[in-house]
Design a protein around this motif. Structure first.
Motif, PDB file in Angstrom:
ATOM      1  N   LYS A 135       3.046   5.923   0.944  1.00 60.06           N
ATOM      2  CA  LYS A 135       3.257   5.810  -0.502  1.00 60.06           C
ATOM      3  C   LYS A 135       2.825   4.434  -1.017  1.00 60.06           C
ATOM      4  O   LYS A 135       2.871   3.442  -0.292  1.00 60.06           O
ATOM      5  CB  LYS A 135       4.739   5.999  -0.841  1.00 60.06           C
ATOM      6  N   GLN A 136       2.444   4.396  -2.281  1.00 56.73           N
ATOM      7  CA  GLN A 136       2.053   3.140  -2.918  1.00 56.73           C
ATOM      8  C   GLN A 136       3.207   2.141  -2.920  1.00 56.73           C
ATOM      9  O   GLN A 136       2.984   0.938  -2.775  1.00 56.73           O
ATOM     10  CB  GLN A 136       1.598   3.385  -4.348  1.00 56.73           C
ATOM     11  N   THR A 137       4.424   2.617  -3.074  1.00 56.39           N
ATOM     12  CA  THR A 137       5.589   1.724  -3.092  1.00 56.39           C
ATOM     13  C   THR A 137       5.742   1.007  -1.749  1.00 56.39           C
ATOM     14  O   THR A 137       6.062  -0.181  -1.708  1.00 56.39           O
ATOM     15  CB  THR A 137       6.875   2.488  -3.439  1.00 56.39           C
ATOM     16  N   TRP A 138       5.484   1.717  -0.658  1.00 57.78           N
ATOM     17  CA  TRP A 138       5.557   1.120   0.677  1.00 57.78           C
ATOM     18  C   TRP A 138       4.491   0.036   0.819  1.00 57.78           C
ATOM     19  O   TRP A 138       4.777  -1.055   1.298  1.00 57.78           O
ATOM     20  CB  TRP A 138       5.382   2.211   1.735  1.00 57.78           C
ATOM     21  N   LEU A 139       3.265   0.346   0.390  1.00 59.98           N
ATOM     22  CA  LEU A 139       2.182  -0.624   0.472  1.00 59.98           C
ATOM     23  C   LEU A 139       2.496  -1.846  -0.386  1.00 59.98           C
ATOM     24  O   LEU A 139       2.279  -2.985   0.042  1.00 59.98           O
ATOM     25  CB  LEU A 139       0.848   0.004   0.052  1.00 59.98           C
ATOM     26  N   ALA A 140       3.016  -1.633  -1.572  1.00 57.60           N
ATOM     27  CA  ALA A 140       3.373  -2.745  -2.458  1.00 57.60           C
ATOM     28  C   ALA A 140       4.396  -3.654  -1.784  1.00 57.60           C
ATOM     29  O   ALA A 140       4.277  -4.890  -1.832  1.00 57.60           O
ATOM     30  CB  ALA A 140       3.915  -2.209  -3.781  1.00 57.60           C
TER      31      ALA A 140
ATOM     32  N   LYS B 137       4.926  -4.030   1.489  1.00 58.17           N
ATOM     33  CA  LYS B 137       4.289  -4.721   2.611  1.00 58.17           C
ATOM     34  C   LYS B 137       3.385  -5.858   2.138  1.00 58.17           C
ATOM     35  O   LYS B 137       3.276  -6.891   2.795  1.00 58.17           O
ATOM     36  CB  LYS B 137       3.463  -3.742   3.456  1.00 58.17           C
ATOM     37  N   LEU B 138       2.719  -5.656   0.994  1.00 56.24           N
ATOM     38  CA  LEU B 138       1.818  -6.681   0.443  1.00 56.24           C
ATOM     39  C   LEU B 138       2.566  -7.786  -0.286  1.00 56.24           C
ATOM     40  O   LEU B 138       2.008  -8.849  -0.540  1.00 56.24           O
ATOM     41  CB  LEU B 138       0.832  -6.047  -0.542  1.00 56.24           C
ATOM     42  N   GLY B 139       3.803  -7.494  -0.693  1.00 60.30           N
ATOM     43  CA  GLY B 139       4.524  -8.445  -1.531  1.00 60.30           C
ATOM     44  C   GLY B 139       3.993  -8.462  -2.948  1.00 60.30           C
ATOM     45  O   GLY B 139       4.042  -9.476  -3.633  1.00 60.30           O
ATOM     46  N   LYS B 140       3.454  -7.319  -3.373  1.00 58.17           N
ATOM     47  CA  LYS B 140       2.908  -7.171  -4.730  1.00 58.17           C
ATOM     48  C   LYS B 140       3.753  -6.148  -5.480  1.00 58.17           C
ATOM     49  O   LYS B 140       4.455  -5.333  -4.886  1.00 58.17           O
ATOM     50  CB  LYS B 140       1.466  -6.656  -4.682  1.00 58.17           C
ATOM     51  N   SER B 141       3.626  -6.145  -6.795  1.00 55.57           N
ATOM     52  CA  SER B 141       4.348  -5.160  -7.588  1.00 55.57           C
ATOM     53  C   SER B 141       3.706  -3.781  -7.433  1.00 55.57           C
ATOM     54  O   SER B 141       2.514  -3.668  -7.099  1.00 55.57           O
ATOM     55  CB  SER B 141       4.339  -5.550  -9.069  1.00 55.57           C
ATOM     56  N   TYR B 142       4.512  -2.757  -7.681  1.00 57.46           N
ATOM     57  CA  TYR B 142       3.977  -1.390  -7.662  1.00 57.46           C
ATOM     58  C   TYR B 142       2.835  -1.269  -8.652  1.00 57.46           C
ATOM     59  O   TYR B 142       1.811  -0.647  -8.356  1.00 57.46           O
ATOM     60  CB  TYR B 142       5.079  -0.374  -7.985  1.00 57.46           C
ATOM     61  N   ASN B 143       2.988  -1.872  -9.829  1.00 60.37           N
ATOM     62  CA  ASN B 143       1.953  -1.760 -10.866  1.00 60.37           C
ATOM     63  C   ASN B 143       0.623  -2.353 -10.408  1.00 60.37           C
ATOM     64  O   ASN B 143      -0.436  -1.799 -10.708  1.00 60.37           O
ATOM     65  CB  ASN B 143       2.405  -2.436 -12.162  1.00 60.37           C
TER      66      ASN B 143
ATOM     67  N   GLN C 292      -5.873   3.173  -8.398  1.00 58.02           N
ATOM     68  CA  GLN C 292      -6.538   3.921  -9.464  1.00 58.02           C
ATOM     69  C   GLN C 292      -7.891   3.311  -9.846  1.00 58.02           C
ATOM     70  O   GLN C 292      -8.534   3.780 -10.782  1.00 58.02           O
ATOM     71  CB  GLN C 292      -5.635   3.990 -10.701  1.00 58.02           C
ATOM     72  N   ASN C 293      -8.300   2.270  -9.134  1.00 54.13           N
ATOM     73  CA  ASN C 293      -9.578   1.587  -9.387  1.00 54.13           C
ATOM     74  C   ASN C 293      -9.673   0.987 -10.789  1.00 54.13           C
ATOM     75  O   ASN C 293     -10.750   0.870 -11.339  1.00 54.13           O
ATOM     76  CB  ASN C 293     -10.772   2.505  -9.097  1.00 54.13           C
ATOM     77  N   ARG C 294      -8.526   0.603 -11.358  1.00 55.23           N
ATOM     78  CA  ARG C 294      -8.546  -0.124 -12.625  1.00 55.23           C
ATOM     79  C   ARG C 294      -8.803  -1.602 -12.366  1.00 55.23           C
ATOM     80  O   ARG C 294      -9.352  -2.301 -13.211  1.00 55.23           O
ATOM     81  CB  ARG C 294      -7.233   0.061 -13.384  1.00 55.23           C
TER      82      ARG C 294
END
Length: 66
Positions: A14-19, A21-27, A34-36
């Motif tokens: 899930k994106q939340t898990w990756l966020a 692990k990265l120490g970044k926000s979900y957004n 989403q390649n924005r």
């Protein structure tokens, strides 16, 4: 463009898990997925390490084949 979304789906992550692990926000992670926004090479390498894939798997080439 990147293939983060596809690799997350393949890995069942899930994106939340990756966020987390990265120490970044979900957004922020969602904007990468989403390649924005495109992550820096350092972040891309970090994502590749977390997902245990070669960084080249995460990149979509803009180069046309002959």
């Amino acid at each position: 463009m990147n293939r983060i979304k596809e690799v997350l789906e393949e890995k069942g992550v899930k994106q939340t898990w990756l966020a987390e692990k990265l120490g970044k926000s979900y957004n922020m992670v969602n904007s990468y997925v989403q390649n924005r926004r495109q992550p820096s090479l350092d972040i891309l390498n970090e994502i590749a390490g977390i997902l245990d894939v070669d960084v080249r798997i995460l990149i979509v080439s803009n180069r046309k084949t002959l």
